[in-house]
Design a protein around this motif. Structure first.
Motif, PDB file in Angstrom:
ATOM      1  N   VAL A  72     -16.760 -14.795   4.670  1.00 19.50           N
ATOM      2  CA  VAL A  72     -15.183 -14.432   4.583  1.00 19.50           C
ATOM      3  C   VAL A  72     -14.822 -13.352   3.680  1.00 19.50           C
ATOM      4  O   VAL A  72     -13.997 -12.683   4.233  1.00 19.50           O
ATOM      5  N   LEU A  73     -15.567 -13.102   2.696  1.00 20.31           N
ATOM      6  CA  LEU A  73     -15.436 -12.090   1.868  1.00 20.31           C
ATOM      7  C   LEU A  73     -15.741 -10.573   2.855  1.00 20.31           C
ATOM      8  O   LEU A  73     -15.108  -9.572   2.433  1.00 20.31           O
ATOM      9  N   ALA A  74     -16.964 -10.764   3.621  1.00 20.97           N
ATOM     10  CA  ALA A  74     -17.200  -9.349   4.371  1.00 20.97           C
ATOM     11  C   ALA A  74     -16.143  -9.491   5.541  1.00 20.97           C
ATOM     12  O   ALA A  74     -15.944  -7.897   5.761  1.00 20.97           O
ATOM     13  N   GLU A  75     -15.671 -10.522   6.112  1.00 20.58           N
ATOM     14  CA  GLU A  75     -14.571 -10.041   6.848  1.00 20.58           C
ATOM     15  C   GLU A  75     -13.077  -9.602   6.441  1.00 20.58           C
ATOM     16  O   GLU A  75     -12.674  -8.675   6.843  1.00 20.58           O
ATOM     17  N   VAL A  76     -12.803 -10.106   5.110  1.00 20.06           N
ATOM     18  CA  VAL A  76     -11.634  -9.340   4.532  1.00 20.06           C
ATOM     19  C   VAL A  76     -12.046  -7.907   4.118  1.00 20.06           C
ATOM     20  O   VAL A  76     -11.408  -7.036   4.438  1.00 20.06           O
ATOM     21  N   LEU A  77     -13.140  -7.501   3.733  1.00 22.35           N
ATOM     22  CA  LEU A  77     -13.546  -6.140   3.365  1.00 22.35           C
ATOM     23  C   LEU A  77     -13.429  -5.325   4.774  1.00 22.35           C
ATOM     24  O   LEU A  77     -12.852  -4.268   4.757  1.00 22.35           O
ATOM     25  N   HIS A  78     -13.936  -5.882   5.993  1.00 19.83           N
ATOM     26  CA  HIS A  78     -14.074  -5.254   7.220  1.00 19.83           C
ATOM     27  C   HIS A  78     -12.326  -4.976   7.536  1.00 19.83           C
ATOM     28  O   HIS A  78     -12.263  -3.986   8.005  1.00 19.83           O
ATOM     29  N   LYS A  79     -11.660  -5.945   7.382  1.00 19.85           N
ATOM     30  CA  LYS A  79     -10.292  -5.931   7.924  1.00 19.85           C
ATOM     31  C   LYS A  79      -9.490  -4.926   6.942  1.00 19.85           C
ATOM     32  O   LYS A  79      -8.459  -4.324   7.224  1.00 19.85           O
ATOM     33  N   LEU A  80      -9.928  -4.780   5.654  1.00 18.39           N
ATOM     34  CA  LEU A  80      -9.271  -4.125   4.985  1.00 18.39           C
ATOM     35  C   LEU A  80      -9.490  -2.637   5.207  1.00 18.39           C
ATOM     36  O   LEU A  80      -8.685  -1.690   5.090  1.00 18.39           O
ATOM     37  N   ILE A  81     -10.693  -2.346   5.855  1.00 14.15           N
ATOM     38  CA  ILE A  81     -10.946  -0.782   6.365  1.00 14.15           C
ATOM     39  C   ILE A  81     -10.469  -0.572   7.573  1.00 14.15           C
ATOM     40  O   ILE A  81      -9.856   0.328   7.725  1.00 14.15           O
ATOM     41  N   ALA A  82     -10.676  -1.531   8.417  1.00 17.05           N
ATOM     42  CA  ALA A  82     -10.389  -1.453  10.184  1.00 17.05           C
ATOM     43  C   ALA A  82      -8.700  -1.647  10.289  1.00 17.05           C
ATOM     44  O   ALA A  82      -8.146  -1.207  11.222  1.00 17.05           O
ATOM     45  N   GLN A 123      -9.656 -17.553  10.828  1.00 15.83           N
ATOM     46  CA  GLN A 123     -11.079 -17.554  10.960  1.00 15.83           C
ATOM     47  C   GLN A 123     -11.988 -18.069   9.847  1.00 15.83           C
ATOM     48  O   GLN A 123     -13.045 -18.837  10.091  1.00 15.83           O
ATOM     49  N   GLY A 124     -11.834 -17.907   8.769  1.00 19.87           N
ATOM     50  CA  GLY A 124     -12.269 -18.445   7.299  1.00 19.87           C
ATOM     51  C   GLY A 124     -12.123 -19.938   7.525  1.00 19.87           C
ATOM     52  O   GLY A 124     -12.969 -20.740   7.257  1.00 19.87           O
ATOM     53  N   ASP A 125     -10.852 -20.321   7.691  1.00 25.10           N
ATOM     54  CA  ASP A 125     -10.605 -21.906   7.680  1.00 25.10           C
ATOM     55  C   ASP A 125     -11.393 -22.691   8.867  1.00 25.10           C
ATOM     56  O   ASP A 125     -11.866 -23.518   8.558  1.00 25.10           O
ATOM     57  N   SER A 126     -11.588 -21.846  10.105  1.00 27.78           N
ATOM     58  CA  SER A 126     -12.329 -22.302  11.215  1.00 27.78           C
ATOM     59  C   SER A 126     -13.783 -22.489  10.699  1.00 27.78           C
ATOM     60  O   SER A 126     -14.759 -23.344  11.003  1.00 27.78           O
ATOM     61  N   LEU A 127     -14.470 -21.528  10.157  1.00 32.20           N
ATOM     62  CA  LEU A 127     -15.697 -21.590   9.410  1.00 32.20           C
ATOM     63  C   LEU A 127     -15.933 -22.857   8.692  1.00 32.20           C
ATOM     64  O   LEU A 127     -17.029 -23.388   8.586  1.00 32.20           O
ATOM     65  N   PHE A 178      -5.133 -14.568   1.662  1.00 33.74           N
ATOM     66  CA  PHE A 178      -5.631 -15.877   1.747  1.00 33.74           C
ATOM     67  C   PHE A 178      -7.047 -15.984   2.141  1.00 33.74           C
ATOM     68  O   PHE A 178      -7.770 -17.037   1.568  1.00 33.74           O
ATOM     69  N   GLY A 179      -7.614 -15.236   2.986  1.00 33.95           N
ATOM     70  CA  GLY A 179      -8.775 -15.323   3.419  1.00 33.95           C
ATOM     71  C   GLY A 179      -9.667 -15.083   2.073  1.00 33.95           C
ATOM     72  O   GLY A 179     -10.695 -15.904   2.144  1.00 33.95           O
ATOM     73  N   ALA A 180      -9.415 -14.029   1.297  1.00 37.00           N
ATOM     74  CA  ALA A 180     -10.268 -14.090  -0.057  1.00 37.00           C
ATOM     75  C   ALA A 180     -10.137 -15.274  -0.820  1.00 37.00           C
ATOM     76  O   ALA A 180     -11.110 -15.704  -1.311  1.00 37.00           O
ATOM     77  N   GLY A 181      -8.774 -15.878  -0.901  1.00 37.76           N
ATOM     78  CA  GLY A 181      -8.812 -17.237  -1.665  1.00 37.76           C
ATOM     79  C   GLY A 181      -9.551 -18.363  -0.964  1.00 37.76           C
ATOM     80  O   GLY A 181     -10.190 -19.048  -2.005  1.00 37.76           O
ATOM     81  N   LEU A 182      -9.839 -18.383   0.301  1.00 36.13           N
ATOM     82  CA  LEU A 182     -10.541 -19.416   0.863  1.00 36.13           C
ATOM     83  C   LEU A 182     -11.961 -19.126   0.316  1.00 36.13           C
ATOM     84  O   LEU A 182     -12.803 -20.041   0.080  1.00 36.13           O
ATOM     85  N   ALA A 183     -12.387 -17.594   0.243  1.00 34.98           N
ATOM     86  CA  ALA A 183     -13.738 -17.514   0.139  1.00 34.98           C
ATOM     87  C   ALA A 183     -14.205 -17.962  -1.541  1.00 34.98           C
ATOM     88  O   ALA A 183     -15.001 -18.659  -1.915  1.00 34.98           O
ATOM     89  N   VAL A 184     -13.286 -17.931  -2.520  1.00 35.37           N
ATOM     90  CA  VAL A 184     -13.222 -18.262  -3.669  1.00 35.37           C
ATOM     91  C   VAL A 184     -13.313 -19.695  -3.873  1.00 35.37           C
ATOM     92  O   VAL A 184     -14.245 -20.243  -4.482  1.00 35.37           O
TER      93      VAL A 184
END
Length: 191
Positions: free
Chosen positions: A74-84, A29-33, A157-163
């Protein structure tokens, strides 16, 4: 050239985002964004093509802002998936990232000779370079997930993309701002 890479990136976004939702993959998803951002960037580049240096620098500022916005998303999505929680599907991830890599290498090859033209084309080229890096990273992440079963690698990796988005946004903003700001209290009159 920009019309061609714009169309390719819209197609990549639609296909890769859909695959990312299906595969429950933050990396995809991050890559697609990033591809969506690139399509927006290319459209903006077409608008300022042939305009003044200040207009092109202003477009680059918007592009830098887009990169920063995607970093936050992307960072928000990473946090969401860490929780969910999430269960990414490596086979879907690999297929989508592989096809996106082929398309993005094509875009990068088409844009490489124009990357030194001005700040506008440099920022376009940087976005395409990030796409290739992102696709290779998703493929490597997919292999590691399939081999190890460590699903958290998708989030890492999603977090790495955000960076990467954050770094690119800052680089583009830092380069564009001096060309955009008025000199000695007046607007620049450079063509």
């Amino acid at each position: 050239m920009l019309w061609v890479v714009l169309a390719i990136n819209v197609a990549i976004f639609v296909a890769e985002f859909g695959a990312g939702v299906w595969a429950d993959s933050t990396a995809l998803q991050g890559d697609s964004l990033d591809s969506l951002g690139d399509a927006l960037v290319y459209g903006l580049s077409l608008v300022v093509l042939g305009r003044s240096l200040r207009a092109r620098a202003g477009a680059a500022l918007v592009k830098g802002g887009i990169q920063l916005g995607f970093a936050g998303a992307v960072l928000a999505e990473v946090l969401h998936k860490l929780i969910a929680g999430s269960e990414p599907l490596p086979a879907v991830m690999a297929a989508a990232a592989g096809l996106a890599l082929i398309a993005n290498i094509t875009c990068l090859a088409l844009l490489t000779r124009f990357r030194g033209d001005d700040i506008n084309m440099r920022s376009v080229w940087l976005c395409s370079r990030n796409d290739v890096i992102g696709n290779v990273g998703v493929l490597l992440t997919t292999v590691l997930i399939a081999w190890s079963g460590w699903r958290w690698l998708d989030l890492a990796f999603g977090a790495g993309l955000a960076v990467l988005f954050l770094r690119t946004g800052i680089e583009v903003l830092g380069t564009a701002w001096p060309q955009f700001r008025p000199r000695t209290g007046a607007l620049s009159r450079e063509p």
